[in-house]
Design a protein around this motif. Structure first.
Motif, PDB file in Angstrom:
ATOM      1  N   ILE A   1     -33.259  17.676  32.603  1.00 32.46           N
ATOM      2  CA  ILE A   1     -32.621  16.242  32.236  1.00 32.46           C
ATOM      3  C   ILE A   1     -33.280  16.586  30.704  1.00 32.46           C
ATOM      4  O   ILE A   1     -34.751  16.547  30.865  1.00 32.46           O
ATOM      5  CB  ILE A   1     -33.392  15.303  33.155  1.00 32.46           C
ATOM      6  CG1 ILE A   1     -33.622  13.813  32.961  1.00 32.46           C
ATOM      7  CG2 ILE A   1     -35.106  15.870  33.417  1.00 32.46           C
ATOM      8  CD1 ILE A   1     -33.732  12.617  34.014  1.00 32.46           C
ATOM      9  N   ASN A   2     -33.151  15.453  30.128  1.00 32.48           N
ATOM     10  CA  ASN A   2     -33.591  15.208  28.748  1.00 32.48           C
ATOM     11  C   ASN A   2     -35.038  14.183  28.863  1.00 32.48           C
ATOM     12  O   ASN A   2     -34.253  13.648  28.539  1.00 32.48           O
ATOM     13  CB  ASN A   2     -32.659  15.011  27.886  1.00 32.48           C
ATOM     14  CG  ASN A   2     -33.255  15.192  26.324  1.00 32.48           C
ATOM     15  OD1 ASN A   2     -34.575  15.027  25.944  1.00 32.48           O
ATOM     16  ND2 ASN A   2     -33.059  15.287  25.173  1.00 32.48           N
ATOM     17  N   LEU A   3     -36.006  14.956  29.173  1.00 31.54           N
ATOM     18  CA  LEU A   3     -37.517  13.789  28.677  1.00 31.54           C
ATOM     19  C   LEU A   3     -38.424  13.213  27.989  1.00 31.54           C
ATOM     20  O   LEU A   3     -38.682  12.510  27.733  1.00 31.54           O
ATOM     21  CB  LEU A   3     -38.735  14.259  29.345  1.00 31.54           C
ATOM     22  CG  LEU A   3     -38.849  15.143  31.406  1.00 31.54           C
ATOM     23  CD1 LEU A   3     -39.079  16.385  31.529  1.00 31.54           C
ATOM     24  CD2 LEU A   3     -37.864  14.462  31.882  1.00 31.54           C
ATOM     25  N   LYS A   4     -37.971  13.929  26.450  1.00 29.66           N
ATOM     26  CA  LYS A   4     -37.781  13.952  25.016  1.00 29.66           C
ATOM     27  C   LYS A   4     -37.089  12.690  25.146  1.00 29.66           C
ATOM     28  O   LYS A   4     -37.970  11.263  24.381  1.00 29.66           O
ATOM     29  CB  LYS A   4     -37.163  14.815  23.754  1.00 29.66           C
ATOM     30  CG  LYS A   4     -38.324  16.436  24.510  1.00 29.66           C
ATOM     31  CD  LYS A   4     -37.779  17.320  23.372  1.00 29.66           C
ATOM     32  CE  LYS A   4     -38.329  18.122  23.125  1.00 29.66           C
ATOM     33  NZ  LYS A   4     -37.999  19.149  21.923  1.00 29.66           N
ATOM     34  N   ARG A   5     -35.672  12.017  25.347  1.00 21.53           N
ATOM     35  CA  ARG A   5     -35.380  10.755  25.208  1.00 21.53           C
ATOM     36  C   ARG A   5     -36.286   9.935  26.356  1.00 21.53           C
ATOM     37  O   ARG A   5     -36.438   8.819  25.811  1.00 21.53           O
ATOM     38  CB  ARG A   5     -33.929  10.593  25.998  1.00 21.53           C
ATOM     39  CG  ARG A   5     -33.103  11.885  25.165  1.00 21.53           C
ATOM     40  CD  ARG A   5     -31.450  12.288  25.163  1.00 21.53           C
ATOM     41  NE  ARG A   5     -30.813  11.058  25.683  1.00 21.53           N
ATOM     42  CZ  ARG A   5     -29.954  10.397  25.566  1.00 21.53           C
ATOM     43  NH1 ARG A   5     -29.320  11.029  25.950  1.00 21.53           N
ATOM     44  NH2 ARG A   5     -29.634   9.006  25.411  1.00 21.53           N
ATOM     45  N   VAL A   6     -36.297  10.670  27.324  1.00 21.57           N
ATOM     46  CA  VAL A   6     -37.941   9.195  28.341  1.00 21.57           C
ATOM     47  C   VAL A   6     -38.636   8.742  27.494  1.00 21.57           C
ATOM     48  O   VAL A   6     -38.944   7.771  27.737  1.00 21.57           O
ATOM     49  CB  VAL A   6     -37.502   9.510  29.579  1.00 21.57           C
ATOM     50  CG1 VAL A   6     -38.554   8.929  30.235  1.00 21.57           C
ATOM     51  CG2 VAL A   6     -36.677  10.830  30.329  1.00 21.57           C
ATOM     52  N   ILE A   7     -39.628   9.489  26.653  1.00 17.09           N
ATOM     53  CA  ILE A   7     -40.784   9.588  25.535  1.00 17.09           C
ATOM     54  C   ILE A   7     -40.102   8.672  25.107  1.00 17.09           C
ATOM     55  O   ILE A   7     -40.882   7.648  24.883  1.00 17.09           O
ATOM     56  CB  ILE A   7     -41.359  10.933  25.508  1.00 17.09           C
ATOM     57  CG1 ILE A   7     -41.501  11.497  26.741  1.00 17.09           C
ATOM     58  CG2 ILE A   7     -43.109  10.641  24.913  1.00 17.09           C
ATOM     59  CD1 ILE A   7     -42.361  12.883  26.303  1.00 17.09           C
ATOM     60  N   LYS A   8     -38.969   8.808  24.056  1.00 18.95           N
ATOM     61  CA  LYS A   8     -38.574   8.065  22.882  1.00 18.95           C
ATOM     62  C   LYS A   8     -38.589   6.661  23.865  1.00 18.95           C
ATOM     63  O   LYS A   8     -38.360   5.748  23.168  1.00 18.95           O
ATOM     64  CB  LYS A   8     -37.795   8.588  22.405  1.00 18.95           C
ATOM     65  CG  LYS A   8     -37.011   7.870  21.098  1.00 18.95           C
ATOM     66  CD  LYS A   8     -36.262   8.634  20.874  1.00 18.95           C
ATOM     67  CE  LYS A   8     -36.003   7.441  19.370  1.00 18.95           C
ATOM     68  NZ  LYS A   8     -35.199   8.202  18.198  1.00 18.95           N
ATOM     69  N   LEU A   9     -38.076   6.183  24.709  1.00 20.49           N
ATOM     70  CA  LEU A   9     -37.753   5.243  25.080  1.00 20.49           C
ATOM     71  C   LEU A   9     -39.211   4.373  25.491  1.00 20.49           C
ATOM     72  O   LEU A   9     -38.797   3.192  24.835  1.00 20.49           O
ATOM     73  CB  LEU A   9     -36.568   5.715  26.996  1.00 20.49           C
ATOM     74  CG  LEU A   9     -36.367   4.288  27.711  1.00 20.49           C
ATOM     75  CD1 LEU A   9     -35.947   3.736  26.703  1.00 20.49           C
ATOM     76  CD2 LEU A   9     -35.945   4.487  28.860  1.00 20.49           C
ATOM     77  N   LEU A  10     -39.805   5.130  26.031  1.00 17.80           N
ATOM     78  CA  LEU A  10     -41.441   4.485  26.461  1.00 17.80           C
ATOM     79  C   LEU A  10     -41.821   4.185  25.253  1.00 17.80           C
ATOM     80  O   LEU A  10     -42.703   3.124  24.738  1.00 17.80           O
ATOM     81  CB  LEU A  10     -42.065   5.547  27.807  1.00 17.80           C
ATOM     82  CG  LEU A  10     -41.015   5.783  29.015  1.00 17.80           C
ATOM     83  CD1 LEU A  10     -41.946   6.370  29.290  1.00 17.80           C
ATOM     84  CD2 LEU A  10     -41.482   4.026  29.623  1.00 17.80           C
ATOM     85  N   THR A  11     -41.734   4.779  24.028  1.00 15.20           N
ATOM     86  CA  THR A  11     -42.755   4.957  23.038  1.00 15.20           C
ATOM     87  C   THR A  11     -41.984   4.097  21.575  1.00 15.20           C
ATOM     88  O   THR A  11     -42.957   4.306  20.780  1.00 15.20           O
ATOM     89  CB  THR A  11     -43.105   6.194  22.587  1.00 15.20           C
ATOM     90  OG1 THR A  11     -42.205   7.565  21.995  1.00 15.20           O
ATOM     91  CG2 THR A  11     -43.600   6.639  23.103  1.00 15.20           C
ATOM     92  N   ASP A  12     -40.743   3.911  21.535  1.00 11.79           N
ATOM     93  CA  ASP A  12     -40.016   3.804  20.597  1.00 11.79           C
ATOM     94  C   ASP A  12     -40.417   2.491  20.655  1.00 11.79           C
ATOM     95  O   ASP A  12     -39.889   1.777  21.218  1.00 11.79           O
ATOM     96  CB  ASP A  12     -38.329   3.532  20.248  1.00 11.79           C
ATOM     97  CG  ASP A  12     -37.871   3.788  19.518  1.00 11.79           C
ATOM     98  OD1 ASP A  12     -37.518   2.427  19.331  1.00 11.79           O
ATOM     99  OD2 ASP A  12     -37.724   4.628  18.890  1.00 11.79           O
ATOM    100  N   PRO A  13     -40.486   1.665  19.437  1.00 10.65           N
ATOM    101  CA  PRO A  13     -41.176  -0.228  19.131  1.00 10.65           C
ATOM    102  C   PRO A  13     -39.912  -0.279  19.409  1.00 10.65           C
ATOM    103  O   PRO A  13     -40.448  -1.785  19.953  1.00 10.65           O
ATOM    104  CB  PRO A  13     -40.984  -0.186  17.756  1.00 10.65           C
ATOM    105  CG  PRO A  13     -41.844   1.524  17.304  1.00 10.65           C
ATOM    106  CD  PRO A  13     -40.424   2.725  17.959  1.00 10.65           C
ATOM    107  N   HIS A  14     -39.090  -0.212  19.103  1.00 12.18           N
ATOM    108  CA  HIS A  14     -37.003  -1.077  19.614  1.00 12.18           C
ATOM    109  C   HIS A  14     -37.336  -1.440  21.242  1.00 12.18           C
ATOM    110  O   HIS A  14     -36.392  -2.149  21.216  1.00 12.18           O
ATOM    111  CB  HIS A  14     -36.122  -0.315  18.149  1.00 12.18           C
ATOM    112  CG  HIS A  14     -36.423  -0.077  17.591  1.00 12.18           C
ATOM    113  ND1 HIS A  14     -36.442  -1.276  17.044  1.00 12.18           N
ATOM    114  CD2 HIS A  14     -36.496   0.534  16.466  1.00 12.18           C
ATOM    115  CE1 HIS A  14     -36.460  -1.273  15.121  1.00 12.18           C
ATOM    116  NE2 HIS A  14     -36.666   0.059  15.171  1.00 12.18           N
ATOM    117  N   SER A  15     -37.995  -0.591  21.948  1.00  7.03           N
ATOM    118  CA  SER A  15     -37.078  -0.208  23.128  1.00  7.03           C
ATOM    119  C   SER A  15     -38.918   0.190  24.088  1.00  7.03           C
ATOM    120  O   SER A  15     -38.681   0.079  25.385  1.00  7.03           O
ATOM    121  CB  SER A  15     -36.534   1.206  23.331  1.00  7.03           C
ATOM    122  OG  SER A  15     -37.362   2.413  23.473  1.00  7.03           O
TER     123      SER A  15
END
Length: 943
Positions: free
Chosen positions: A51-65
């Motif tokens: 599973i792509n955990l980097k996308r989950v991290i980006k989802l949690l930390t991205d200012p837009h999400s």
């Protein structure tokens, strides 16, 4: 599993090669030759899809999400569902990054709490590895991940913290859930082993973090117990985890909260268990130092008193004893621990003595020790800790007020069978009795007034009388205090004598007088005569120790008191002489014969020397000879005591003749032995001497290597200088003093080397005085102090005088050596002259023999010899013409041709067989050359 095969399309390798050969350019296609378990359908379980955990991290930390909480929760739940069998090691970095992001937001958004708990629950499973090398490759990542679990304790959620504790507990211990997971693991992954998980915990700082996190849980008992459970598991059999806990002051933090409210009682139990683990697997000294404060000692005191007075179950008694053991360890490692300030000493004294000494204290009003194992161990622990605490002078008064010695002396009595049942069993009483006497050995010297109040000397002598008496005793030799005493009274006798030794070693006049008045001297001499009648080789270690203690006690009792020395008397002298005759080969046996011999010499010095009656009898028993025999063969560390005894003994003029008469090995005399000891002492201290042991430096005739290397140091007047210290550090002063007793002249058995040494010994006092003056002058120079002119002149005169004496000694030594060389030359010439005389005698003997052979073989030679004999006889006469006198009667037979005086009997000697006679001389004689008349006469004589 992998096998060599063709491609999965079913085409053979040969056909592919053929088709490859037809391709343009001749390119040969790559053919896979490895078939995996997945290809063969042998896999168990489903394939693990990443599973792509980097996308989950980006989802949690991205200012837009960042504000899309529902999507966050959905993504986290998807991670939990995906990694139901555990997290791969290579993805731990992203997993814990996600956990940390959620942990920072959970306080404001509680909806993150449940996903965090779910992920933490997955972390309790072993981490997954694709290759065997993953454990080594990702080791640091795993260690940091375990450490991150501890850092998550900062989340202000009780449920999360409980889950962290559960996760750590399951991760560190093998659980049934792990076995279920192992059978359903996905393709290509294997779980890490339990030993690997525990090693990762040890390498991380999770133990230290959990200890520090307890500060956040002061008001939450449930959570605190969960953390203690984890620490309890971590501290078992792991020195690294214990070291981490101690680094975070875990012992101090735990002991400071022992009395916190806890209806379940688990807090105290688990805290004590962790402290035990820290003591067993951690640094015991560090644990004691952390507990060395008022708070911790007060907590230990309160818990102990509560468990002792309120506990009733077996578990309570064990916990109570554990607390007291911890207190014992702290008292042993930290003598200055605040036991007095907290009142713990007074309570311990009360509990240790309430059975033997009646007390009205309400703490012990309803308290009673039973004969069970826990109460018995508690009694022994109380005795032990009070002995440890008595090193503090402030404790002594508390122990005295609590009548501790009276309680301990209640055990100093005969351990015989009684009809009245005891509070303790026979075996328990014996062990307590031995420990009580061992404790008294330490306590009595610092509590002498209480010892006298309890009539300690009388009790000890009565017990000693029972020990050597005929009463039967079925002792079991319980505990290490009873070593060597199984089935006999050796254990009681050994500790009784030890206690007497510790008491008399204080040299208190009142106690010594009291013990002497009780008849201790005669009683101990009787013990040595009756209880120790075997040969020296048959004694064991305990018996040798007891004999040494008796001799030491006798030495202390008789030292400096003439009346007691008279009581020691002839019987004591016989005993000491018996021990002085001990075979010196036993000194290296390892059983303690060297101590026994030293005690005998000390007893001779203290109990015999100084009293004329015992001295004279000691001399009659060849005491001086025995001491010199020991001085000749004993190790050097025993020489000092023997020399001191001989010096005081030589104050008696009768002893001087014994010293001069003594002969050792190879007829060695006392003077020669002392000179040899002097030379060995100078070799050891590094005094400068030449090959003949003569002085080489007249400025420093006595100075050793150590004294010279240290040089002159400015010291206060109260401190002895190096020259003064040298007197006590070696035996040269004693050897000089003994020579002063026996004299420096007309000493038998001295060689030239001894005479050279004796010239130095004779001037030892002068040289030492000069050394002290020289040192004084150098100290004044170092301190920049100039003496007044008369003092300076006096010191210079003294220095010149000492130097002149050293030069005189050096010249005397040179003369002695020169005389020795001349004597050696003269002896050599005399030896050569003796050799020449021997050769001359041999030549004369050969000539006489040749003459004898000639006279018996040649008649003419015989006649000539006869004529020479007669001429010699005539020349010896006073009257030269005596043959012409009227009264002359010739007594010779003219027909005889002998050169001896004839008589009634004639003795004929045959010619001996001598190899040294020249055969050519005898062979040259021929009887045929003899005249006929001579041959007839020779024939007549032989017939």
């Amino acid at each position: 599993m992998a096998v060599v095969a063709g491609p999965r399309t079913g085409t053979t390798s040969a056909s592919l090669m053929m088709t490859g050969a037809q391709e343009p350019g001749g390119r040969i296609p790559l053919v896979t030759h490895v078939i995996t378990d997945e290809d063969l359908g042998l896999l168990q379980g489903s394939k693990h899809q990443p599973i792509n955990l980097k996308r989950v991290i980006k989802l949690l930390t991205d200012p837009h999400s960042m504000m899309l909480y529902d999507r966050h929760v959905h993504a986290l739940q998807r991670i939990v569902r995906h990694y139901q069998k555990g997290f791969p090691m290579k993805e731990l970095v992203q997993v814990f990054k996600i956990l940390n992001v959620c942990a920072d937001r959970v306080e404001n958004q509680p909806l993150y709490e449940q996903p965090i708990m779910d992920i933490l629950r997955q972390c309790s499973l072993p981490y997954l590895k694709e290759k065997s090398s993953d454990e080594l490759v990702y080791e640091q990542i795993v260690v940091e991940s375990v450490s991150q679990l501890g850092y998550l304790m900062r989340i202000p959620s009780d449920d999360v913290r409980k889950q962290i504790c559960l996760t750590l507990k399951e991760f560190y211990n093998e659980s049934s859930a792990l076995q279920d997971v192992q059978s359903e693991l996905s393709s290509g992954h294997k779980p890490s082993s339990l030993s690997y998980n525990r090693r990762m915990v040890e390498l991380s700082d999770i133990s230290e973090t959990l200890v520090k996190s307890m500060a956040l849980l002061e008001n939450n008992l449930d959570l605190k117990l969960q953390v203690l459970k984890v620490l309890q598991d971590f501290s078992k059999h792991s020195s690294k985890n214990c070291s981490q806990m101690l680094r975070a002051e875990g012992a101090k933090r735990l002991s400071a909260r022992l009395t916190d409210p806890d209806p379940s009682g688990q807090l105290l139990f688990r805290s004590v268990d962790i402290l035990w683990n820290l003591l067993e697997f951690g640094d015991k000294q560090e644990v004691a130092q952390q507990l060395n404060n008022l708070t911790c000692i007060s907590q230990l005191r309160d818990c102990f008193v509560f468990q002792l007075t309120q506990g009733y179950s077996h578990y309570d008694r064990q916990l109570r004893n554990d607390l007291l053991v911890i207190a014992n360890i702290v008292a042993s490692a930290c003598p200055n621990a605040p036991y007095v300030e907290t009142g713990f000493v007074k309570q311990l004294t009360l509990f240790a003595t309430f059975q033997e000494v009646k007390s009205h204290n309400p703490l012990v009003k309803q308290l009673k020790f039973q004969t069970n194992h826990e109460d018995f161990e508690l009694k022994k622990l109380l005795f032990h800790i009070l002995v440890l605490l008595c090193r503090d002078p402030a404790v002594i008064s508390i122990l005295s007020e609590g009548h501790l010695l009276l309680a301990l002396f209640s055990f100093v009595r005969a351990n015989d069978k009684q009809t009245v049942p005891r509070e303790w069993t026979s075996a328990q009483f014996e062990e307590l009795q031995l420990q009580a006497m061992a404790a008294l050995c330490t306590l009595c010297p610092v509590m002498l007034e209480d010892y006298m109040t309890c009539q300690g000397s009388t009790r000890l002598l009565l017990l000693l009388e029972w020990c050597v008496g005929p009463d039967s005793f079925g002792g079991q030799g319980n505990s290490f205090h009873g070593t060597g005493g199984r089935g006999n009274k050796k254990g009681q006798m050994r500790h009784c004598l030890r206690l007497m030794r510790s008491v008399v070693s204080t040299e208190n006049d009142v106690i010594l007088q009291d013990m002497a008045d009780q008849g201790a001297i005669n009683q101990m001499l009787g013990v040595l005569n009756t209880a120790f009648t075997k040969t020296a080789e048959e004694y064991d270690t305990v018996e040798i120790e007891m004999q040494s203690d008796i001799l030491f006690v006798l030495s202390c009792l008789c030292d400096g008191d003439m009346h007691r020395k008279e009581l020691f008397g002839v019987q004591g002298v016989d005993i000491v002489v018996r021990y002085l005759r001990t075979d010196t080969k036993l000194l290296n046996s390892g059983l303690g014969h060297h101590k026994l011999l030293l005690a005998a010499i000390d007893c001779a010095w203290c109990a015999i020397v100084g009293c004329y009656v015992t001295e004279d009898y000691f001399l009659e028993k060849e005491g001086v000879f025995l001491l010199f025999d020991l001085l000749e063969v004993c190790p050097k560390n025993m020489h000092n005591l023997i020399m001191g005894c001989l010096l005081d003994l030589c104050e008696n003029p009768k002893a001087i003749n014994h010293v001069l008469t003594w002969r050792g090995r190879d007829t060695c005399t006392a003077a020669h032995l002392l000179c040899d000891m002097w030379r060995k002492e100078e070799v050891e201290i590094g005094a400068k001497r030449d090959a003949n042991n003569a002085i080489t430096e007249v400025h420093k005739p006595l100075m050793g290597r150590v004294q010279e290397e240290r040089g002159t140091v400015s010291l206060p007047a109260s401190c002895p200088s190096q020259a003064i210290v040298d007197v006590s550090e070696n035996m040269r002063a004693k050897i000089y003093s003994l020579f002063c007793k026996i004299g420096f002249t007309d000493l038998p058995g001295l060689s030239v080397e001894d005479h050279v040494t004796l010239t130095i010994i004779e001037k030892y006092l002068d040289f030492k005085m000069g050394e002290v003056w020289t040192e004084t002058m150098k100290e004044l120079e170092v301190e920049n102090v100039r003496p007044v002119t008369p003092d300076a002149e006096a010191m210079e005169a003294i220095a010149r005088a000492i130097e002149e004496r050293a030069q005189i000694v050096a010249s005397t030594q040179s003369e002695l050596l020169e005389a020795q060389r001349n004597q050696n030359i003269l002896d050599e010439q005399e030896f050569y002259a003796e050799i020449r005389e021997n050769h001359r005698q041999n030549e004369k003997a050969l000539g006489d023999f040749a003459d004898y052979v000639g006279r018996t073989s040649n008649i003419a030679y015989l006649k000539a010899a006869k004529e020479r004999q007669e001429i010699s006889i005539d020349a010896s006469r006073v009257q030269p013409k005596y043959r012409h006198a009227k009264n002359f009667h010739d007594t010779q037979l003219h027909s005889l041709r002998t050169t001896v005086f004839s008589g009634k009997h004639v003795k004929v000697d045959s010619t001996p067989k001598v190899h040294d006679v020249d055969e050519t001389e005898l062979a040259s004689y021929d009887p045929g050359d003899m005249p006929s008349s001579d041959r007839q006469l020779f024939k007549h004589l032989t017939i």
